[in-house]
Design an enzyme around this catalytic site. Structure first.
Site, PDB file in Angstrom:
ATOM      1  CG  ASN A  40      -1.932  -1.153   1.171  1.00  0.00           C
ATOM      2  OD1 ASN A  40      -1.928  -2.024   2.027  1.00  0.00           O
ATOM      3  ND2 ASN A  40      -2.769  -1.155   0.154  1.00  0.00           N
ATOM      4  CG  HIS A  84      -5.630  -1.189   3.324  1.00  0.00           C
ATOM      5  ND1 HIS A  84      -6.753  -1.011   4.102  1.00  0.00           N
ATOM      6  CD2 HIS A  84      -5.062   0.036   3.200  1.00  0.00           C
ATOM      7  CE1 HIS A  84      -6.853   0.262   4.440  1.00  0.00           C
ATOM      8  NE2 HIS A  84      -5.841   0.918   3.907  1.00  0.00           N
ATOM      9  CG  ASP A 109      -1.932   2.643   8.504  1.00  0.00           C
ATOM     10  OD1 ASP A 109      -1.543   3.561   9.251  1.00  0.00           O
ATOM     11  OD2 ASP A 109      -1.986   2.742   7.274  1.00  0.00           O
TER      12      ASP A 109
END
Length: 405
Positions: free
Chosen positions: A220, A252, A274
């Site tokens: 990512n 993701h 995250d």
């Protein structure tokens, strides 16, 4: 379900599934004893070491990057994360003005000085920016106006403001002078992670040789289209020296990519949430100071309101990501849990690396596991239970993480 008796917890070992008794004393695990099969009881909870999250931007309406950051916000987030089974974490400061980064660093340091829970739970600050790629795609949501090359003097000012708490810094090694900066960080005990990068394979290798040890949310923060080979993702996958962090929320990264990272990195594969401030919030439409109008779906996908294909951050707590890996058949329960506990603890040099072992901190999680869902029952920090009965203040209001749109 009676899993607790004094300082002894009984439950199914998260790796083996066998029944064990874990005795705690003085904030550490004194012993782990296998219970004979004949004494097994039905419906015993599972027991595992506390989760370690290396990248937390916010949760439950709390935001590490909504300035000015209050020390109280850090304290609230610490307690909210404890109720999610996260007993150790790295609050993450993202790209901002130099003054903004310094203010946030000071606030976190003040929280650690003034709050015993924050002091015990915060392993250090993760500085994600501003030394990132300026290119669209790799830069992600980081504001271009604050992006720039590695600056040792600026980093030292922020580290001084943080009272030495900056433990991880994400860097894109495409900038001239990156290798020297990485080497200086490594010499000072700061872990350097490669991320938000458009670096060439040669620059990736140079960064690893200089001391980089991790990849920030690998796969990512990248261009939508890359050369077939070589490219910076292949190069980081191939670097045995690098821990590979991954976001396993089902949005993701596809399962095939997660499978490759797990196989390539082994005990260096790490789950990170995250998480942004909408993590743990009810589904709905929100407005955020960074992403603007966003939507959080019931499934946990956070996307821009005007384009459901563009993600606006991660909103899935770490325990659910553990369950996702196991449910997808990408790892067994113990292996998935280790990606979010023992493996990141190993990178940080923490004593939780061995899992449930005598002498390790009594940072423990009891949970129910039905092979399709994971439900937290109780968290222990240094042998002391965190209250899971009531919702923390962070769940009841949105002090700075976003308002309903």
């Amino acid at each position: 379900m009676n899993a607790q008796s004094g300082n002894v917890l009984r439950g199914r070992h998260y790796r083996t599934g066998g029944l064990v008794e874990v005795e705690m004393e003085g904030g550490v695990i004194r012993s782990v004893r296998v219970v004979p099969a004949g004494l097994c009881e039905e419906n015993q909870p599972w027991i595992a070491p506390g989760l370690v999250d290396l990248q937390v931007n916010g949760c439950y309406g709390l935001d590490m990057n909504a300035l000015p950051l209050r020390p109280g916000t850090v304290s609230e987030m610490t307690r909210a994360l404890l109720q999610d089974g996260v007993t150790t974490y790295c609050p993450t400061i993202i790209t901002n003005s130099s003054e903004g980064i310094e203010q946030a660093a000071r606030a976190i340091a003040e929280a650690v000085r003034g709050d015993s829970a924050a002091e015990a739970s915060i392993a250090g600050i993760h500085l994600e920016g501003p030394f990132l790629s300026p290119e669209d795609g790799p830069r992600g949501a980081h504001p271009l106006k604050h992006i720039g090359p590695p600056d040792w003097d600026a980093f030292r000012r922020w580290q001084e403001a943080a009272e030495g708490l900056i433990r991880i810094v994400t860097v894109s090694p495409e900038w001239p002078g990156s290798a020297d900066f990485i080497a200086r960080c490594a010499e000072s005990g700061v872990l350097v992670s490669i991320g938000h990068t458009s670096a060439s394979p040669e620059q990736i290798r140079e960064a690893v040789a200089a001391g980089a040890v991790m990849s920030t949310h690998l796969g990512n923060g990248a261009h939508l289209t890359l050369p077939r080979h070589p490219n910076y993702i292949w190069e980081q996958l191939a670097a045995d020296e690098l821990y590979g962090c991954m976001i396993a929320d089902g949005f993701h990264l596809p399962p095939a990519v997660l499978k490759v990272i797990l196989r390539m990195k082994g005990k260096k594969a790490i789950l990170v949430s995250d998480a942004v401030s909408f993590c743990g919030m009810p589904a709905g439409a929100y407005r955020h100071h960074i992403g603007g109008d966003v939507v959080l779906t019931p499934e946990g996908k956070l996307h821009l309101a005007d384009n459901s294909r563009l993600l606006a951050g991660s909103a899935m707590p770490l325990p659910k990501q553990v369950a996702y890996l196991a449910n997808q058949g990408l790892a067994d329960l113990g292996g998935a849990w280790d990606c979010a506990s023992a493996h990141p603890a190993g990178l940080l040099g923490l004593p939780q690396t061995g899992g449930l072992t005598a002498g390790a901190p009594a940072d423990l999680v009891l949970f129910a596991w039905s092979y399709d869902s994971l439900t937290l029952l109780q968290t222990y920090k240094a042998g002391v239970p965190a209250d899971l009965g009531d919702q923390p203040p962070a769940r009841l209001r949105r002090p700075n993480g976003g308002e309903p749109a």
